[in-house]
Structure formats: structure tokens, C-alpha cells
Design a protein around this motif. Structure first.
Motif, short mmCIF file in Angstrom:
data_model
loop_
_atom_site.label_atom_id
_atom_site.label_comp_id
_atom_site.label_asym_id
_atom_site.label_seq_id
_atom_site.Cartn_x
_atom_site.Cartn_y
_atom_site.Cartn_z
N GLN A 375 25.16 10.75 48.88
CA GLN A 375 26.55 11.07 48.60
C GLN A 375 26.59 12.05 47.44
N THR A 376 27.70 12.77 47.34
CA THR A 376 27.83 13.83 46.35
C THR A 376 27.45 13.33 44.96
N GLU A 377 27.82 12.10 44.64
CA GLU A 377 27.57 11.54 43.31
C GLU A 377 26.09 11.34 43.00
N ALA A 378 25.24 11.54 43.99
CA ALA A 378 23.80 11.34 43.79
C ALA A 378 23.00 12.58 44.14
N GLY A 379 23.57 13.69 43.96
CA GLY A 379 22.84 14.95 44.03
C GLY A 379 22.72 15.80 45.27
N PRO A 380 22.85 15.37 46.53
CA PRO A 380 23.38 14.09 47.02
C PRO A 380 22.35 13.17 47.68
N VAL A 381 21.06 13.53 47.77
CA VAL A 381 20.14 12.78 48.63
C VAL A 381 19.59 11.55 47.91
N ILE A 382 19.74 10.40 48.54
CA ILE A 382 19.24 9.13 48.01
C ILE A 382 17.97 8.70 48.74
N SER A 383 17.99 8.81 50.05
CA SER A 383 16.84 8.37 50.84
C SER A 383 16.70 9.23 52.08
N ALA A 384 15.53 9.18 52.71
CA ALA A 384 15.30 9.89 53.97
C ALA A 384 14.05 9.34 54.63
N ASN A 385 13.98 9.52 55.93
CA ASN A 385 12.81 9.05 56.68
C ASN A 385 11.63 9.99 56.47
N PRO A 386 10.47 9.45 56.08
CA PRO A 386 9.28 10.30 56.01
C PRO A 386 8.90 10.78 57.40
N PRO A 387 8.51 12.04 57.58
CA PRO A 387 8.27 12.58 58.92
C PRO A 387 7.14 11.91 59.67
N ASP A 388 6.21 11.30 58.95
CA ASP A 388 5.08 10.65 59.61
C ASP A 388 5.27 9.14 59.78
N ARG A 415 19.96 4.25 40.99
CA ARG A 415 19.70 4.64 39.60
C ARG A 415 18.60 5.71 39.60
N GLY A 416 18.71 6.66 38.67
CA GLY A 416 17.69 7.69 38.55
C GLY A 416 18.29 9.01 38.09
N GLY A 417 17.42 10.01 37.97
CA GLY A 417 17.86 11.32 37.50
C GLY A 417 18.83 12.01 38.41
N LEU A 418 18.95 11.56 39.65
CA LEU A 418 19.85 12.18 40.62
C LEU A 418 21.32 11.84 40.42
N VAL A 419 21.61 10.82 39.61
CA VAL A 419 22.98 10.33 39.48
C VAL A 419 23.83 11.30 38.65
N MET A 420 25.06 11.52 39.11
CA MET A 420 26.00 12.42 38.44
C MET A 420 26.27 12.00 37.00
N ASP A 421 26.87 12.93 36.25
CA ASP A 421 27.34 12.59 34.91
C ASP A 421 28.66 11.83 34.96
N GLY A 422 29.40 12.01 36.06
CA GLY A 422 30.69 11.34 36.20
C GLY A 422 31.67 12.23 36.94
N TYR A 423 32.92 11.76 37.02
CA TYR A 423 33.98 12.54 37.65
C TYR A 423 34.71 13.36 36.60
N TRP A 424 35.01 14.59 36.92
CA TRP A 424 35.65 15.51 35.99
C TRP A 424 37.02 14.98 35.58
N ASN A 425 37.18 14.76 34.28
CA ASN A 425 38.46 14.31 33.71
C ASN A 425 38.95 12.98 34.28
N ARG A 426 38.03 12.17 34.76
CA ARG A 426 38.42 10.86 35.30
C ARG A 426 37.51 9.78 34.73
N PRO A 427 37.66 9.49 33.45
CA PRO A 427 36.76 8.51 32.81
C PRO A 427 36.85 7.11 33.41
#
Length: 569
Positions: A375-388, A415-427
Motif C-alpha cells: 500500500q502507498t503507506e509502505a513505499g508501497p511494496v510489503i511482500s511478493a512471491n519469490p520467482p523460484d 514495520r521497517g524502513g519502508l513505512v511512511m513518515d505519515g499523512y501530510w497535515n493529518r497528525p
């Protein structure tokens, strides 16, 4: 495949690769009746020139700048230039209405916009008149036909005229920290007004590093990627732009969705990202064509698919199947793969749930379909199937560096470096979404031997009057996998049973829809079965019932068809 070094920021990555691969093809776009290529070295010079001119025009660090253009080379060029001077790109869909743009301008506070045509410039100026106005408007092709008011209008061509090497800009961007704000991407949203997601450089770079590790078994090198999903969407913005470029992949920009089939044949991509709807449509066309073939050709197809599925499932082939398989591959599977250009190494499916039957259909024909989730809030990729090690009924394993856990109520937490800083002007929204460092996705799922499976949206779960919980996403996916059904929305909150709003596929009527629903009901539990349905008009981007990434806006569909639902219930 290019190793994935640690770059401090996205602009630094782009300039470093331009220095590393000056003569390598980078971007290809359609212009003046033909394909035109930009090489990495030329990109570096143009991006640096654009950065200098933007700064001279008054764009400063921290300024938000709206980018509204089709998928084309000017998009990554302009965005890299903005990031280099620490301005904040705000990608916007070309399908946005005047009111949509007005919301983005007001909410982000952007006073500068870069657009690709006179028509889009006119729309932005109309939107600006509803808000704070524009100070600067840059147009890549043509000039506005309406009065620009106080806005200064520049031609994009003037921004890239500087022929100096990019060394000064490349040296400057090295000091931008990974924590700096890279871009502000507004959620397309299936309901409610879009919110600006603040993605720092580290979030997208985290995705790039994790995805590079994921696709390593493919042994990618000298790949060609066809970009057709809107680059203003977080999925294409990260995967189809920065990640692909980080691997040295050449990006070819499709001429538009209406030309996608022809462009696949002309470009012959080796890598593709796809939303499930595109795969569903292709499968539907293949099956419709198959129904018109002779009984012998139908049997050949069915045999090829059956043998293909045995291989996917790891079952042992009989001697006759092993002997027949190469012939069936040439006669059957290769023809379907040819629809994608015939060179496809892998396709990544994301943006919505892929029905396992659709995925297995393409797997049976020898295609590598890597379903993912994010989802956008996570960069957006969280998981995916390995091709093998693909398990098509799941959305794969969390990327390297991503922690995923399931809350007590089934919600997926990230949780991780992919997570957004937050929503703009929406604390308040930010505090409700990120708690104790964990992003609360709003999706319901489960972990199965390290693989993540999505079962529903937390807020979209239907509770029937008897207290039974029903997943609309599951039922809708199964309905839309039927050749007679193009689109479907399932309802039933507080009712005794499930109802559906259905859009027939081309060439099919209510009788075909009813048969498709009967077949689907046979595979559903008693409480999940569709008891009543109504055929309705298509959900489109133009009528506001479809997002630019082909997601159905369920809430708006139900609102638009409230009178029909009233009769069903």
C-alpha cells in the motif's frame, strides 16, 4: 543484474547510474510517429539542467510541485530534478477532474505545477482558480489556451537546454539524507478524499533493495520493461520506475492503455507489472477465442494446461506427458505468451487481489506470475512471491528488511524502513495508522509458513444479519474470474444474504451472468453464496467508480446504485 549498493537518496542513485552507464539505453517514448531513446548520460545532463533552471525560477527546498503527465521520459527527468533541489514532487493523475486537482493543490500547498499538455495546463489553471492559485506552470507540449493569471508559464524545453555536465548537481545531492521527504503521493482511494502520504527516500530505497533481493533468482540483465500503469500511482512510481531503473532496465513508455496490446507486440517486454484486471481480461479473451475453436484444438489446450498445472504443483509427469509436452508448448502455450510479446521473463501482479484461478491459468501456460502486496503507506511494496517458490494463493513473503505480524483481530501490521513518515497535515490520521512503530494496514490476513495471505479489508468485511462474516473481496474476485462477468461488487451488510451488482463482459447478457453466478455459488459456502443480483452499467474512471489503477470504488458504486440495491434487499 546490477548489485544494489546503498545510495543515500533517489536523486543520488539516478546521477550515480548516469555516470556508470552513460551510453546505456534508459528511457524510450513515442513521439512524432516513432520511438525515441534517451540514454543514461543524456538523462544525467538533462536532469541537472532542469534542476538548475527550476531553482532559478524560484522553486526552493521544501516546495511542493504538482506533476501531472502521462507515462513519458519527462516524468522521471522532472522528478529527479525536483528531488535534487529538495523540492517535493506531488504526482497527480492525468484523469483527475478540476475538483480533484483543486483538492491536491489546496491540501499540499503546491504553487508550482508541471504538466504535459495544453489541455492539462488549462485544467490545472481552473483548479488553481478555486484555491491559492499558481505561481509557476511548466508545460512540456503546447501552451495554455486560457489566461494563466498571475502564474508564470515556462516551456519544459527551456529547462533542459543547459549542456554542462551534471557534476555540480550530482555532488550536491550526495548530502541529502535518506530521511528527507522524497515525494508526496496521494492515495487514489476507493472511498473518501485522497490523503497525502509522505514517503522519505529511505522508504522507496528500502523497496528497491528488498525487491532486488527477491528477483535475484531470475538473473535479470539487459531487460526491457513496458510501463503502462499510471506512474503517479505508488506501485508504478516505485516498481516501474525507480526499482526497474536501479537494475539498469530500459523503460519503454506505452502509448496508452488503448495501444497496450499492440505495444506489447512491438516492444516485446521481458518484464511487466500488471494489475489483476489486465490479466483477467487477457484470460477472458483467450477463453472466449478458445470456445470458437474446433473440439481438437480445445482438447489440445486443455491438455497443455493440465500438464502445465501438474508441473506447477510439483507432480510427476507420465512418460507420454513428457513426450507430448514440448509439442504442446509450441502449439498452445507459446501462442498465449505471444500476446505479451513472446519474451516475458516474469510479470509482477499487484494493486489488488489476484484470483488464484487466474494466476494458475497463466502459470499453466508457462508464465511466471509473481503476486505481491502493498500500500502507498509502505513505499508501497510489503511482500511478493519469490520467482523460484511461487505460491499463487498468497501474496508471497515479506521483502528483506520488512517485519510483518498479525494482530489479535487479524489485521496485518508492518514495520521497517519502508513505512511512511505519515499523512501530510493529518497528525491524528498518522497517529491512528502508525502505533508503536507499526503500520496498521487495515487489511486482514494470515501468515502461512512465512507466506502472507490476504483475506479481506478490515473495514470492508460484511456482517450478515445472522452474525456471519463474509469477505466481499473473495466473492468479487471469483465472480470476475468468470468469462461472462467483467466487474462485480458484493453487498449484504446487516442483511440475511449476499447480493451482487454485476457488469457483464462484452457479448454476454443476464442469462450468461446468471450461469456464471451459479457456477461461482457452487464453490462458495452457504453464507457466501450470491442470492440476488442485478446487472448494472460499467464502472469507469470517467464516472468516478474506478480508480486510475482499475480498482473498483465499492462505496461509490453502492451509493450510485442505491435504488437498485433497495430493490434487491
Amino acid at each position: 543484474m546490477q548489485a544494489n549498493p546503498t545510495w543515500p537518496n533517489l536523486a543520488s542513485m539516478m546521477f550515480a547510474l548516469a555516470r556508470q552507464w552513460p551510453s546505456r539505453p534508459m528511457l524510450r517514448g513515442w513521439r512524432d510517429g516513432g520511438w525515441h531513446t534517451i540514454r543514461w548520460g543524456e538523462f544525467g545532463r538533462m536532469a541537472a539542467s532542469c534542476a538548475r533552471h527550476l531553482r532559478q525560477a524560484g522553486v526552493a527546498a521544501g516546495d511542493r510541485v504538482l506533476l501531472c503527465m502521462e507515462n513519458r521520459p519527462e516524468f522521471p527527468l522532472t522528478e529527479t530534478a525536483l528531488m535534487a533541489i529538495q523540492a517535493v514532487p506531488v504526482p497527480a493523475y492525468t484523469t483527475n477532474t478540476v475538483d480533484d486537482h483543486a483538492h491536491l493543490l489546496r491540501d499540499s500547498g503546491a504553487r508550482t505545477a508541471v504538466v504535459s499538455s495544453a489541455a492539462l495546463a488549462d485544467r490545472l489553471l481552473a483548479a488553481a482558480a478555486k484555491g491559492n492559485g499558481l505561481q509557476l506552470l511548466i508545460v512540456t507540449d503546447g501552451v495554455p489556451s486560457v489566461d494563466a493569471g498571475a502564474a508564470r508559464v515556462l516551456s519544459w524545453a527551456d529547462l533542459i537546454e543547459d549542456q554542462r555536465p551534471p557534476d555540480d548537481v550530482a555532488a550536491e545531492v550526495a548530502a541529502i539524507p535518506p530521511t528527507a521527504l522524497a515525494c508526496l503521493i496521494y492515495t487514489s482511494g476507493t472511498g473518501g478524499s485522497p490523503r497525502g502520504v509522505m514517503l522519505p527516500h529511505r522508504a522507496i530505497l528500502s523497496n528497491c533493495a528488498g525487491a532486488a533481493e527477491l528477483v535475484r533468482p531470475l538473473g535479470l540483465r539487459d531487460e526491457v520493461y513496458l510501463s503502462y500503469l499510471p506512474v503517479s500511482h505508488a506501485y508504478e512510481h516505485t516498481v516501474g520506475q525507480f526499482f526497474m531503473l536501479s537494475l539498469g532496465t530500459e523503460i519503454v513508455y506505452a502509448r496508452g492503455v488503448e495501444h497496450l496490446a499492440a505495444d506489447m507486440l512491438a516492444v516485446r517486454p521481458t518484464i511487466l507489472t500488471a494489475v489483476p484486471r489486465v490479466l483477467e481480461v487477457i484470460r477472458m479473451r483467450v477463453l472466449t477465442q478458445l470456445a470458437r475453436e474446433t473440439p481438437l484444438r480445445q482438447r489440445l489446450f486443455q491438455t497443455a494446461a493440465a500438464i502445465g498445472l501438474k508441473r506447477v504443483d510439483g507432480e510427476r509427469l507420465t512418460l507420454s506427458e513428457r513426450l507430448l509436452d514440448p509439442l504442446l508448448d509450441r502449439l498452445v502455450r507459446a501462442k498465449v505468451r505471444a500476446r505479451f510479446g513472446g519474451r516475458l521473463v516474469a510479470a509482477m501482479s499487484g494493486g489488488a487481489r489476484l484470483d488464484p484461478e487466474v494466476g494458475r491459468f497463466f502459470q499453466s501456460l508457462g508464465m511466471t506470475i509473481m503476486q505481491g502486496y502493498g500500500q502507498t503507506e509502505a513505499g508501497p511494496v510489503i511482500s511478493a512471491n519469490p520467482p523460484d517458490a511461487i505460491r499463487i494463493d498468497t501474496v508471497g513473503k515479506p521483502l528483506s528488511g520488512v517485519d510483518v505480524r498479525i494482530a489479535g483481530d487479524g489485521e496485518i501490521l508492518v514495520r521497517g524502513g519502508l513505512v511512511m513518515d505519515g499523512y501530510w497535515n493529518r497528525p491524528r490520521d498518522t497517529e491512528a495508522t502508525i502505533r508503536d512503530g507499526w503500520l496498521h494496514t487495515g487489511d486482514i490476513g494470515e501468515l502461512d509458513r512465512g507466506y502472507l495471505r490476504i483475506t479481506d479489508r478490515k473495514k470492508d468485511m460484511i456482517v450478515l444479519s445472522g452474525g456471519e462474516n463474509v469477505s466481499p473481496a473473495k466473492i468479487e474476485g471469483m465472480l470476475m474470474a468468470e468469462t461472462e462477468i467483467a466487474q462485480a461488487v458484493v453487498t449484504g451488510e446487516g442483511r440475511s444474504g449476499v447480493s451482487a451488482l454485476v457488469v457483464p463482459a462484452d457479448g454476454h447478457d443476464d442469462v450468461g451472468v446468471a450461469l456464471a453466478i451459479s457456477r461461482t455459488n457452487y464453490r462458495l459456502s452457504v453464507t457466501e453464496r450470491v442470492r440476488k443480483h442485478a446487472v448494472v452499467s460499467p464502472f469507469t474512471i470517467d464516472n468516478g467508480l474506478l480508480t486510475p489503477l482499475q480498482k473498483i470504488r465499492r462505496v461509490l458504486v453502492m451509493r450510485a446504485n442505491a435504488h437498485i440495491l433497495g430493490r434487491l434487499h
